[in-house]
Design a protein around this motif. Structure first.
Motif, PDB file in Angstrom:
ATOM      1  N   ASP A  15       0.838  -1.195   0.000  1.00  0.00           N
ATOM      2  CA  ASP A  15       0.000   0.000   0.000  1.00  0.00           C
ATOM      3  C   ASP A  15       0.876   1.249   0.000  1.00  0.00           C
ATOM      4  O   ASP A  15       1.899   1.320   0.683  1.00  0.00           O
ATOM      5  N   ASP A  16       0.480   2.227  -0.798  1.00  0.00           N
ATOM      6  CA  ASP A  16       1.222   3.478  -0.863  1.00  0.00           C
ATOM      7  C   ASP A  16       0.684   4.407   0.206  1.00  0.00           C
ATOM      8  O   ASP A  16      -0.152   5.265  -0.056  1.00  0.00           O
ATOM      9  N   GLU A  17       1.141   4.231   1.432  1.00  0.00           N
ATOM     10  CA  GLU A  17       0.701   5.050   2.558  1.00  0.00           C
ATOM     11  C   GLU A  17       1.675   6.199   2.749  1.00  0.00           C
ATOM     12  O   GLU A  17       2.894   6.010   2.732  1.00  0.00           O
ATOM     13  N   THR A  18       1.135   7.384   2.905  1.00  0.00           N
ATOM     14  CA  THR A  18       1.996   8.560   3.011  1.00  0.00           C
ATOM     15  C   THR A  18       1.599   9.442   4.189  1.00  0.00           C
ATOM     16  O   THR A  18       0.460   9.409   4.655  1.00  0.00           O
ATOM     17  N   THR A  19       2.572  10.225   4.646  1.00  0.00           N
ATOM     18  CA  THR A  19       2.350  11.262   5.647  1.00  0.00           C
ATOM     19  C   THR A  19       2.836  12.579   5.066  1.00  0.00           C
ATOM     20  O   THR A  19       3.927  12.632   4.481  1.00  0.00           O
ATOM     21  N   THR A  63       6.723   8.709   2.190  1.00  0.00           N
ATOM     22  CA  THR A  63       6.104   7.442   1.788  1.00  0.00           C
ATOM     23  C   THR A  63       6.572   6.340   2.731  1.00  0.00           C
ATOM     24  O   THR A  63       7.770   6.225   3.014  1.00  0.00           O
ATOM     25  N   HIS A  64       5.619   5.540   3.186  1.00  0.00           N
ATOM     26  CA  HIS A  64       5.932   4.474   4.144  1.00  0.00           C
ATOM     27  C   HIS A  64       5.950   3.118   3.450  1.00  0.00           C
ATOM     28  O   HIS A  64       5.095   2.826   2.607  1.00  0.00           O
ATOM     29  N   LEU A  84      -0.944   2.549  10.935  1.00  0.00           N
ATOM     30  CA  LEU A  84      -0.480   3.826  10.400  1.00  0.00           C
ATOM     31  C   LEU A  84      -0.799   4.969  11.355  1.00  0.00           C
ATOM     32  O   LEU A  84      -0.068   5.956  11.425  1.00  0.00           O
ATOM     33  N   GLN A 128       1.903   7.814  12.295  1.00  0.00           N
ATOM     34  CA  GLN A 128       1.740   9.242  12.016  1.00  0.00           C
ATOM     35  C   GLN A 128       1.658  10.063  13.295  1.00  0.00           C
ATOM     36  O   GLN A 128       2.127  11.207  13.330  1.00  0.00           O
ATOM     37  N   SER A 171      -4.070  10.293   6.835  1.00  0.00           N
ATOM     38  CA  SER A 171      -5.320   9.601   7.176  1.00  0.00           C
ATOM     39  C   SER A 171      -5.298   9.068   8.601  1.00  0.00           C
ATOM     40  O   SER A 171      -6.322   9.066   9.295  1.00  0.00           O
TER      41      SER A 171
END
Length: 832
Positions: A78-82, A187-188, A197, A201, A220
Motif C-alpha cells: 500500500d502506498d501510505e503517506t504522511t 512514503t511508508h 499507520l 503518524q 489519514s
C-alpha cells in the motif's frame, strides 16, 4: 370496547399483576440481563473513519474502486503517506530547509516509522545541489554546506520544475526564492493490510512538534485519530451535562432521593443494555451513535416521570402501594406500548436508508427504545414497590410524594388555557393549524442537503466554553481542520477541483482514442475551463501528445497513424500503446490505461466556483456523451450522490414513520376503544410539529446532513409520545362512550363524556408530567449542541426544538381536535 381490546387489556392486567406480586423475581431477571449486556460492552468497537460506510454500493464509488484496482499493482505494498506541512515567513531559506531535512533524518533513523522515501522542496533542492545525496542525512549535509546564494540560485532554477512547483505554496516567488508554505510527502514501506499507520503518524507528529519551526504532520491516520478523540471528547462533554441537567430536573420531578436514585439506575441499565447490544451485534460506535444514549435518556426520563407521577396520583387518594401501582401500571401500560411502538417506527424508519451509518443509527435507537420500555415498564414498577416496602420496614421517610401539577397550581391553570380557547372555535383553530403547517412545510421543502467531511471534524476555532471545561472532561487539541484550511488557502492543487470519468470499452479499436477526445470539445459549463471553452483533461490521449513533443521517433509513429492530423492516432493503437509504455512516459501512461486495454480514466479540471451539485450533474452529462460505457466519479461526485441519498432517506423515513404510526394508532384505538379516528387525531399535532421543524431548519440555515437527515422520523418517534400520553389519559377521564367511567381502576374521575372537564383533568395531571419530561428531554438532548463537531451540535439543537414543538403543539392542537372528534362521535351516535 370490543372483545379483542378487552383481551389485550386483560393480558396487560395479568402481566402487571405478576409484576406487582412478584417484584423480586422481576428485579432478579433484569439484573441477570444487565450482567449479560455488560459483558457485551467490552466488544464495542469505535469507528474512527467518519465517512466510512456512506459510499457503500454507490455506482460512483464502485467506479472509483475499479480505478484503484485497475491502475494499481495488487502485489505492491500500500502506498501510505504522511504529509509534513511547513509554514512560516520563508520556508525555502537555508535554515528552514535544514530543519526539514533534520526532521526527515530523525524519521529515517526510526525503523518503526517505516519511511521508504521523502519528496519535498528540501529533498529536491538537496539533490539538485548533490545528485548523489539519496538519504536525508546526505541531503542535510548538502544543504548545510551550500551558501545562501547557492540555495537561492537552485530554487530559482527549480521554479520551472513541475514536481517542485507542486509542493510549494501559491505565493511562491521565484525572484526572491521564497514561499510561505511547503509540503513534504513521506512514503511508508508497509505491507498490504497494515493497520498501525495511526500510531506511526502520531509519532511523526510528536517529532514535528519538537522542532523549532512550524511543521505539522498530516495524514489519514491523524484524521482517524482525531475523529476517535472527537467521539470520546464529545461524550465526555455532553454526557456529564446531560446527567447534571437530569439530576436537577429529576430532583424537582421526584423530590425524593430514593426515587431519584431508582430513576437514574433505570437510565443506567438502559445504556448498559444498548451498548451491550452494540458489542454483541458488531455494529461500530461512530459519531452518529453519540446521539443514541442522549435519545434513550430522553425517552427513559419521560417514562420514569410518568410512572412515578401517576403512581403518586393514586397514593395521595389513599390507595396502598400495591393497589396504587396496579392502577398506575394498568393505565400507563397501553400508553407505554403505544409510545414504544411509535418510537420504534420513528427511529426504526431510518433502517430503509441506503446509507449504512444511518441504517445502524435507526436499528440501534429502535432496539434501545424497546430496552427502555422493558426497563421502565417492567423493572421500574417492581423496583419501586420493593423499595417502598424496604422504606416502610426501616422507617425511611418520604421526602416528596405528590404529583407535579394539579388543577389548583399555576402550571395546571396555564396548561388548561388551550382547553378554553379550543372549545370556542375548534374548527377555525384546526384549519388555522393546518394552513400554518402547510406553509411551513412548503417553505421547509427548500432546505439544503449536504455531505462534507468537515461536518465530522471540529471547527478550526473551538468555542469559548471549551476553555472552562475542567479535567478530565476537557477536550484535546485538534489540528486537522486548521491544517485542511491551511492547505486549501495555500495550495490550489490541494483543493478538490477535479473529477474522473472511468471509460470501459475496447481501447485498441481504431476509433477508441478519438472517442475519448471528441466529447471534450464542447463540455458542460462546470467542465468548460480549457482554452476556447473546451475541457482541461489529463488522459492517455494527453500523455501520448505530451510524449510526442519530446520524442521525435514516437511523434513520427503517431503522425503515421493519425489520418486526420489532429494529434490523436486512429489506427495501430496496440503498437502505439506498447511503444509508449516502454518509454520514459510508461509509468504515467499506465495511470490512465488499464493493463488489459479495456478501460481508461480521464481526469477533468472543474470550475472552482461551481457547486457540488452542478459539478456532479455536468460530470454525469459528460459521461453520457462517450460512445463507451462511462461513469463520472471522484470525491465531489460521490459526496453529491450521498447528499441525494440523504435527502431521499429523510423523506422516506418521514413518510414511513407517519404512515406506520398513523395506521398503528388507528388500529390500536379501534381495537382498544372502538374509536379509530383517535389515531388520526393523535398524528395531527406531530405533523404540525415536524412541518414547523423543517421550516425552522431552513430559516436557521441548518441543512439535512448525515445525522440531521434522521431528525424528521426521529421527531415523529419522540414527539408522538406527548399526544399519545394526553390522549390515553383523556380516554380514561372521558370514558368509553361516556358509560364506563365507574371502573374502579380509573379512580372514579367523574368526567364521563365531558370533553372540557376531561381535558382539564388530563392537562393538569398528565400535562404536569409532560411538562417535566419536556424540559428534561429538551435540555438533555439540547446538550448535544455543545458537542465539538457541527453535525452533532446541529442535531442536538434540532432534537431540542422538535421536543419543544411537539409538546407545545400537542397541548395547543389536541384540545380543538378532540372537541371536533367528540362532535363527530356524538353526531354519529345520534344518527345510529
Amino acid at each position: 370496547m370490543g372483545r379483542a381490546g378487552q383481551r389485550i387489556e386483560d393480558g396487560v392486567a395479568r402481566l402487571n399483576e405478576w409484576i406487582v406480586t412478584r417484584p423480586r423475581t422481576v428485579i432478579a431477571l433484569f439484573l441477570v440481563m444487565t450482567a449479560v449486556f455488560a459483558g457485551g460492552m467490552t466488544a464495542v468497537e469505535t469507528q474512527t473513519d467518519a465517512t466510512a460506510g456512506f459510499s457503500e454500493d454507490l455506482p460512483e464509488q464502485e467506479a472509483l474502486d475499479a480505478i484503484n484496482r485497475e491502475f494499481e499493482d495488487p502485489f505492491e505494498a500500500d502506498d501510505e503517506t504522511t504529509q509534513l506541512i511547513h509554514d512560516g515567513n520563508d520556508v525555502l531559506s537555508r535554515e528552514e530547509l535544514v530543519t526539514m531535512l533534520r526532521l526527515l533524518e530523525q524519521i529515517d533513523e526510526r525503523e518503526d516509522l517505516r519511511m521508504e522515501s521523502a519528496t519535498g522542496p528540501a529533498t529536491i533542492v538537496a539533490q539538485s545541489l548533490d545528485p548523489s545525496a539519496e538519504t536525508p542525512s546526505a541531503q542535510r549535509l548538502a544543504v548545510e554546506s551550500a551558501t545562501d546564494a547557492e540555495i537561492r540560485r537552485t530554487v530559482r532554477r527549480l521554479s520551472e520544475n513541475q514536481q517542485f512547483s507542486a509542493v510549494v505554496s501559491d505565493d511562491f516567488n521565484p525572484n526572491d526564492a521564497s514561499a510561505s508554505t511547503t509540503v513534504t510527502v513521506v512514503t511508508h514501506d508497509v505491507p498490504r493490510g497494515f493497520d498501525d499507520l495511526q500510531s506511526v503518524q502520531t509519532e511523526i507528529r510528536t517529532l514535528a512538534d519538537d522542532e523549532p519551526a512550524d511543521i505539522r504532520a498530516f495524514g489519514s491516520g491523524i484524521v482517524n485519530a482525531e475523529t476517535g478523540s472527537i467521539i470520546t471528547d464529545s461524550l465526555l462533554i455532553v454526557m456529564p451535562i446531560v446527567v447534571i441537567l437530569l439530576l436537577g430536573f429529576l430532583a424537582v420531578a421526584y423530590r425524593d432521593p430514593i426515587d431519584l436514585a431508582l430513576g437514574l439506575s433505570a437510565l443506567l441499565m438502559t445504556l448498559v443494555w444498548t451498548f451491550g447490544f452494540l458489542g454483541i451485534s458488531g455494529i461500530p460506535f461512530d459519531q452518529q451513535q453519540v446521539a443514541v444514549p442522549v435519545l434513550l435518556l430522553a425517552v427513559g426520563v419521560d417514562f420514569g416521570i410518568h410512572f412515578i407521577n401517576r403512581y403518586r396520583e393514586e397514593t395521595v387518594k389513599g390507595y396502598d402501594a400495591v393497589p396504587a401501582m396496579r392502577i398506575a401500571a394498568n393505565q400507563l401500560a397501553i400508553a407505554f406500548v403505544i409510545v414504544t411502538v411509535t418510537a420504534v417506527f420513528g427511529f426504526g424508519a431510518n433502517v430503509v436508508s441506503d446509507l449504512e451509518p444511518i441504517r445502524n443509527l435507526g436499528l440501534v435507537s429502535a432496539v434501545g427504545i424497546v430496552f427502555t420500555f422493558l426497563i421502565f415498564g417492567l423493572f421500574l414498577p417492581a423496583a419501586k414497590l420493593e423499595l417502598d416496602r424496604l422504606r416502610d420496614r426501616y422507617g425511611v421517610p418520604e421526602f416528596g410524594s405528590t404529583p407535579i401539577a394539579s388543577e389548583e397550581s399555576a402550571l395546571g391553570r396555564l396548561l388548561s388555557v388551550s382547553v378554553t380557547v379550543g372549545e370556542r372555535a375548534p374548527a377555525l383553530f384546526v384549519v388555522a393549524l393546518v394552513l400554518a403547517a402547510g406553509g411551513l412545510g412548503a417553505y421547509g421543502a427548500g432546505v439544503d442537503t449536504t455531505f462534507e467531511q468537515e461536518d465530522f471534524l471540529p471547527p478550526e476555532e473551538e468555542p469559548g466554553y471549551v476553555d472552562y471545561i475542567p479535567e478530565p472532561f476537557a477536550p484535546g487539541e485538534y489540528t486537522v481542520t486548521n491544517t485542511l484550511n491551511l492547505l486549501e488557502e495555500n495550495f490550489e492543487a490541494s483543493q478538490d477541483t477535479s473529477i474522473t470519468i472511468f471509460v470501459e470499452g475496447p481501447m485498441t479499436e481504431d476509433h477508441a482514442l478519438e472517442a475519448l477526445a471528441e466529447p471534450n470539445d464542447d463540455p458542460p459549463d462546470a467542465l468548460a475551463v480549457g482554452p476556447g471553452g473546451g475541457a482541461e483533461t489529463t488522459s492517455i490521449v494527453t500523455v501520448i501528445r505530451s510524449h510526442a513533443q519530446s520524442d521525435e521517433e514516437f511523434a513520427a509513429l503517431v503522425a503515421r497513424n493519425d489520418r486526420d492530423g489532429n494529434g490523436v492516432p486512429d489506427r495501430n493503437l496496440d503498437r502505439i500503446y506498447a511503444e509508449l509504455l516502454e518509454s520514459s512516459a510508461g509509468p504515467r501512461a499506465a495511470q490512465y490505461l488499464t493493463e488489459d486495454r479495456r478501460g481508461a480514466q480521464i481526469e477533468y479540471t472543474v470550475e472552482s466556483g461551481a457547486t457540488q451539485r452542478e459539478i456532479a450533474a455536468d460530470g454525469a452529462e459528460q459521461a453520457d456523451r462517450f460512445r463507451y460505457a462511462a461513469t463520472a466519479t471522484g470525491q465531489i461526485i460521490i459526496f453529491d450522490a450521498i447528499s441525494g441519498i440523504i435527502f431521499e432517506s429523510a423523506i422516506q423515513g418521514l413518510v414511513l414513520a407517519v404512515v406506520l404510526t398513523g395506521v398503528f394508532l388507528v388500529i390500536t384505538y379501534g381495537v382498544l376503544e372502538g374509536m379509530p379516528l383517535l389515531g388520526i387525531v393523535n398524528v395531527f399535532p406531530i405533523t404540525v410539529a415536524v412541518a414547523s421543524l423543517v421550516g425552522t431548519m431552513r430559516l436557521l440555515g441548518l441543512p439535512l446532513n448525515a445525522l440531521t437527515a434522521t431528525i424528521l422520523s426521529i421527531a415523529i418517534g419522540i414527539g408522538i409520545a406527548y399526544s399519545v400520553h394526553i390522549t390515553a389519559r383523556f380516554i380514561d377521564e372521558y370514558g368509553d362512550s361516556g358509560d364506563n367511567g365507574d371502573n374502579g381502576d380509573n379512580g372514579d374521575n367523574g368526567n364521563n363524556g365531558d370533553v372540557a372537564a376531561s381535558l382539564r383533568t388530563t392537562l393538569t395531571g398528565t400535562g404536569g408530567a409532560l411538562t417535566g419530561s419536556m424540559l428534561t428531554t429538551a435540555l438533555g438532548t439540547g446538550a448535544l449542541a455543545l458537542a465539538i463537531t457541527p453535525v452533532l451540535g446541529n442535531f442536538g439543537l434540532l432534537i431540542a426544538l422538535s421536543v419543544i414543538y411537539s409538546f407545545v403543539i400537542s397541548v395547543v392542537a389536541l384540545p380543538p381536535a378532540l372537541f371536533l372528534w367528540d362532535r363527530y362521535q356524538t353526531g354519529r351516535r345520534r344518527g345510529m
